[in-house]
Scaffold this motif. Sequence first.
Motif, PDB file in Angstrom:
ATOM      1  N   PRO A 120       0.821  -1.219   0.000  1.00 54.42           N
ATOM      2  CA  PRO A 120       0.000   0.000   0.000  1.00 54.42           C
ATOM      3  C   PRO A 120       0.855   1.270   0.000  1.00 54.42           C
ATOM      4  O   PRO A 120       0.517   2.246  -0.682  1.00 54.42           O
ATOM      5  N   GLU A 121       1.963   1.238   0.737  1.00 59.61           N
ATOM      6  CA  GLU A 121       2.829   2.426   0.803  1.00 59.61           C
ATOM      7  C   GLU A 121       3.502   2.699  -0.540  1.00 59.61           C
ATOM      8  O   GLU A 121       3.587   3.860  -0.979  1.00 59.61           O
ATOM      9  N   ALA A 122       3.964   1.624  -1.208  1.00 59.67           N
ATOM     10  CA  ALA A 122       4.620   1.793  -2.509  1.00 59.67           C
ATOM     11  C   ALA A 122       3.637   2.301  -3.551  1.00 59.67           C
ATOM     12  O   ALA A 122       3.968   3.171  -4.373  1.00 59.67           O
ATOM     13  N   LEU A 123       2.416   1.773  -3.522  1.00 55.21           N
ATOM     14  CA  LEU A 123       1.389   2.235  -4.461  1.00 55.21           C
ATOM     15  C   LEU A 123       1.050   3.706  -4.201  1.00 55.21           C
ATOM     16  O   LEU A 123       0.892   4.498  -5.141  1.00 55.21           O
ATOM     17  N   HIS A 124       0.935   4.060  -2.940  1.00 58.71           N
ATOM     18  CA  HIS A 124       0.646   5.453  -2.573  1.00 58.71           C
ATOM     19  C   HIS A 124       1.732   6.374  -3.115  1.00 58.71           C
ATOM     20  O   HIS A 124       1.442   7.456  -3.657  1.00 58.71           O
ATOM     21  N   HIS A 125       2.973   5.946  -2.994  1.00 59.52           N
ATOM     22  CA  HIS A 125       4.089   6.748  -3.487  1.00 59.52           C
ATOM     23  C   HIS A 125       4.017   6.903  -5.011  1.00 59.52           C
ATOM     24  O   HIS A 125       4.221   8.016  -5.535  1.00 59.52           O
ATOM     25  N   GLU A 126       3.733   5.795  -5.727  1.00 60.24           N
ATOM     26  CA  GLU A 126       3.666   5.843  -7.190  1.00 60.24           C
ATOM     27  C   GLU A 126       2.554   6.773  -7.660  1.00 60.24           C
ATOM     28  O   GLU A 126       2.756   7.584  -8.569  1.00 60.24           O
ATOM     29  N   VAL A 127       1.371   6.644  -7.047  1.00 62.19           N
ATOM     30  CA  VAL A 127       0.258   7.506  -7.443  1.00 62.19           C
ATOM     31  C   VAL A 127       0.582   8.967  -7.114  1.00 62.19           C
ATOM     32  O   VAL A 127       0.266   9.882  -7.892  1.00 62.19           O
ATOM     33  N   GLY A 128       1.222   9.201  -5.969  1.00 60.86           N
ATOM     34  CA  GLY A 128       1.609  10.558  -5.619  1.00 60.86           C
ATOM     35  C   GLY A 128       2.581  11.156  -6.622  1.00 60.86           C
ATOM     36  O   GLY A 128       2.475  12.342  -6.979  1.00 60.86           O
ATOM     37  N   GLN A 129       3.543  10.344  -7.089  1.00 59.35           N
ATOM     38  CA  GLN A 129       4.479  10.814  -8.099  1.00 59.35           C
ATOM     39  C   GLN A 129       3.766  11.158  -9.396  1.00 59.35           C
ATOM     40  O   GLN A 129       4.065  12.174 -10.043  1.00 59.35           O
ATOM     41  N   LEU A 130       2.820  10.304  -9.801  1.00 60.81           N
ATOM     42  CA  LEU A 130       2.057  10.563 -11.023  1.00 60.81           C
ATOM     43  C   LEU A 130       1.200  11.818 -10.869  1.00 60.81           C
ATOM     44  O   LEU A 130       1.027  12.597 -11.815  1.00 60.81           O
ATOM     45  N   LEU A 131       0.679  12.016  -9.677  1.00 63.16           N
ATOM     46  CA  LEU A 131      -0.157  13.182  -9.413  1.00 63.16           C
ATOM     47  C   LEU A 131       0.659  14.473  -9.516  1.00 63.16           C
ATOM     48  O   LEU A 131       0.165  15.518  -9.958  1.00 63.16           O
ATOM     49  N   ALA A 132       1.919  14.376  -9.160  1.00 55.61           N
ATOM     50  CA  ALA A 132       2.787  15.556  -9.183  1.00 55.61           C
ATOM     51  C   ALA A 132       3.370  15.831 -10.564  1.00 55.61           C
ATOM     52  O   ALA A 132       3.921  16.915 -10.796  1.00 55.61           O
ATOM     53  N   THR A 133       3.258  14.864 -11.470  1.00 57.11           N
ATOM     54  CA  THR A 133       3.786  15.027 -12.827  1.00 57.11           C
ATOM     55  C   THR A 133       2.677  15.537 -13.728  1.00 57.11           C
ATOM     56  O   THR A 133       1.719  14.816 -14.028  1.00 57.11           O
ATOM     57  N   LYS A 134       2.780  16.754 -14.177  1.00 55.57           N
ATOM     58  CA  LYS A 134       1.707  17.392 -14.932  1.00 55.57           C
ATOM     59  C   LYS A 134       1.528  16.736 -16.295  1.00 55.57           C
ATOM     60  O   LYS A 134       2.496  16.468 -17.006  1.00 55.57           O
ATOM     61  N   VAL A 135       0.267  16.474 -16.644  1.00 54.77           N
ATOM     62  CA  VAL A 135      -0.053  15.948 -17.966  1.00 54.77           C
ATOM     63  C   VAL A 135      -0.021  17.111 -18.953  1.00 54.77           C
ATOM     64  O   VAL A 135      -0.716  18.108 -18.766  1.00 54.77           O
ATOM     65  N   VAL A 136       0.793  16.978 -19.983  1.00 55.86           N
ATOM     66  CA  VAL A 136       0.949  18.086 -20.939  1.00 55.86           C
ATOM     67  C   VAL A 136       0.208  17.796 -22.224  1.00 55.86           C
ATOM     68  O   VAL A 136      -0.193  16.673 -22.487  1.00 55.86           O
TER      69      VAL A 136
END
Length: 632
Positions: free
Chosen positions: A616-632
Motif C-alpha cells: 500500500p505504501e509503494a502504491l501510494h508513493h507511485e500515485v503521488g508521483q504521477l499526481l505531481a507530474t503534470k499531464v501536458v
Amino acid sequence: MSQSHPSQFALLRQRRFAPFFWTQFFGAGNDNVLKFAFTVLVTYQLQVSWLPSDKAGLVISAVFILPFVLLSATSGQLADKYDKASMMRFIKSFEILIMLLALWGFVGQLVPVLLLCLFLMGVHSTLFGPVKYAYLPQHLNDQEITGGNGMVEMGTFVAILLGQLAGGLLVVVPGIGPELAGGACLAIAVIGRLTAQAIPPTPPHDAVLRINWNPVSETLRNLRLARTDIVVFRSLLGISWMWFFGATFLSQFPSFAKDVLHGDVHVASLLLVLFSVGVGIGSLMCEMLSRRQVEIGLVPLGAIGMSVFAVDLYFAVHHLAAPAAELWTLAGFLGQGQHVRPMIDLFMLSLSAGLYSVPMYALIQMRALPSHRARIIAANNILNALFMIASSLIAGALLHFGVSIGGVFLITGIANALVAGYIFCLVPEYLLRFIAFVLTRTVYRFRIQGDTNIPTTGPAIIVCNHVSFVDPVLLMAASPRPIRFLMDSRIFRTPGLGLFFRLAKAIPIAPKNEDPAAYDAAFVAADQVLAEGDLLGIFPEGGITDDGTLKPFKGGVMRILEQRPVPVIPLALQNLWGSFFSRVEGTAMSKPFRRGLFSRVGLNVGRGIAAEAVTPEALHHEVGQLLATKVV
C-alpha cells in the motif's frame, strides 16, 4: 492525448499497410466497374427477354451476393489456415482470370458469360473479406486499429463510387463502350495483383486446421463461437443491421432521384457521391474522435445520427415541388434551395453510418480469438448478405403495399432507433462508453498521458486516487476495454450515477464492520473478474477525498493479490478537485457552476508493477508521483 502520434494517413507510406490498402481499393473498385457497366449494358443497350431492364438490378445484386451465403464459412477457414498474403495474391490472380472472361463477355455482349463473371467476382469478394479484416490486427497495434479500419472503410466507399462512375461512363462510349469497360476491368485486376505482390508475409493462426467443407454446419459453429463473447456477437448483428440500413437507401437512389426529387440520372449519381463521401469522412473521423483507441462510444452517436437524419429526410422531401416541365438537371437541382436539406440529411446519415461501423469492426478484430478471427468475420459476411437480402424483400413489400420511398426511409430510421436501443440494452458497454465519450469531450477537456501502459489483454488491477463521483467514468473513457470497479456501496447507490455504475457491473463493497458478508462477497466477485482475464478498478483510499489531498491507501488490494497475483497499474487523476462532482465545498453535485465547461482534466498512467513488489505504501508513493507530474 499528450503523446504525438502520426496520422492514420501515415500508414499509406508503410509496407505493412499500403500494398494491402491499394489491393483492397482496386478490388472493390473492380467489382463495381463490372457490376455497373453490365447493369447499364442490359438496361439501356441490350434487349434480353429473360432479363428485363426493370429486374436487371435485382438479379445482378442477387448473383453477386449468393457466394457470400454459400462460401463465407469456407473462406473464413482458409484465411485462418493459410498465410494471408499468399491468400490475397492467389485471390488477385483469380481476379485476372475472371476479367479475361469478362472481356470476352463484353466484346461479344454475352449476357450469360457476364452473369457468370459477376458470380465469380462474388466468390472473389467472399474469399477476400475474411482475409482483409483478419490481416489488420496482425500488422497494426492497438492505437492504429481504429485508424486503419477507418482508412479501409473510406477507401472501399471511394472505390465503389469511382468504380460505378467509371463503369457507367465507359460502357456508353459510342462504338467501343463495352470493349473499354472490359479492358478497364482487366487492367484494374492486373494492377491489384501487382500491389498484392508487395503485401508482407502474414502467418496463419491455425496452420493445422482441418477444413470443414459443409457451409451450413461451419456457419452455425462459427456463430456459436462468436456467441461466447456477447459483445462480439452483438457487434456482428449491429454491423449486419448497418448493411440492412445502407442497402435500403442505396437500392432506392435511382427511384428516389427520379420520383421523389424529380431529378435526372445525374442527380441519382449525386446522391451516390454524397453517400459515399459521407461514409468515407465518417470513417476517417473515428480515429480523431476516438483518441486512437477502439472507442465503441461512437456507435450510439452514429446510431442516433442515422435515425435522426433518416427521419428528417422524410420530412425534407414530403412536399417537394416538381419542375414545371422535364426532370431537374444537376445544375437546376443544385440551384433549388428546397434541395439543400435533403442533401444535408443524406450526407449526415451516411457520415453517421461511418461512425457506427468502424468501431464495431475494430472491436470484433480486437475481441475475437486470433485463431478464429477470420471465421467469425466470415460468419459476419453471411449475416451481412442475409440482412441485405432481407432489406430488398422488406423494402419491396412496403413499396408494393403503397408506402412511398420517403416512407420507407422513415420506417427504416425508426426501426434503426428501436434496433439500436435493443442492442444497447443487451450490451450496456456501448451506452456506457457513449456516456464517457460525451463527458470527456463536453464537460471536460480530457488529456491522457501514458495510456499505452493500460494492458489490452490479460487481468490487471487499476488503482487510482479518488477525487470525484465521475472518476470511474473518466477511467472507463481512458481504457481500451471495460473496467469492473470495486466501489464504496454508498457511491454505488448515488442517485443518477448509480444507474451508470450498475450498468457497468461495478462491485459494491460495504465496510467490514457494517456488513461482513457483503464485504467478503465483494472480494470474491473481484477475484472472479481477474480470473476471467478482465480489468479490476480500485480506489484504495476507500472513499472520495474531502480536501483534495491523497489519503493513505488501505490494504484491500493486498488481499486480492494474495489470492491472485496480477500486475497493478497506478493512475492519477489531475485537476478534478473543485469540479461539480467533487466535495470541494462540502456536498458534491450541489453547485452546478463551480467550474466551467471544457475544464482541463488530466490522467497520468504509470507502468505496471509486479504483484510481488506491491505494498500500500509503494502504491501510494507511485500515485503521488504521477499526481505531481503534470499531464501536458
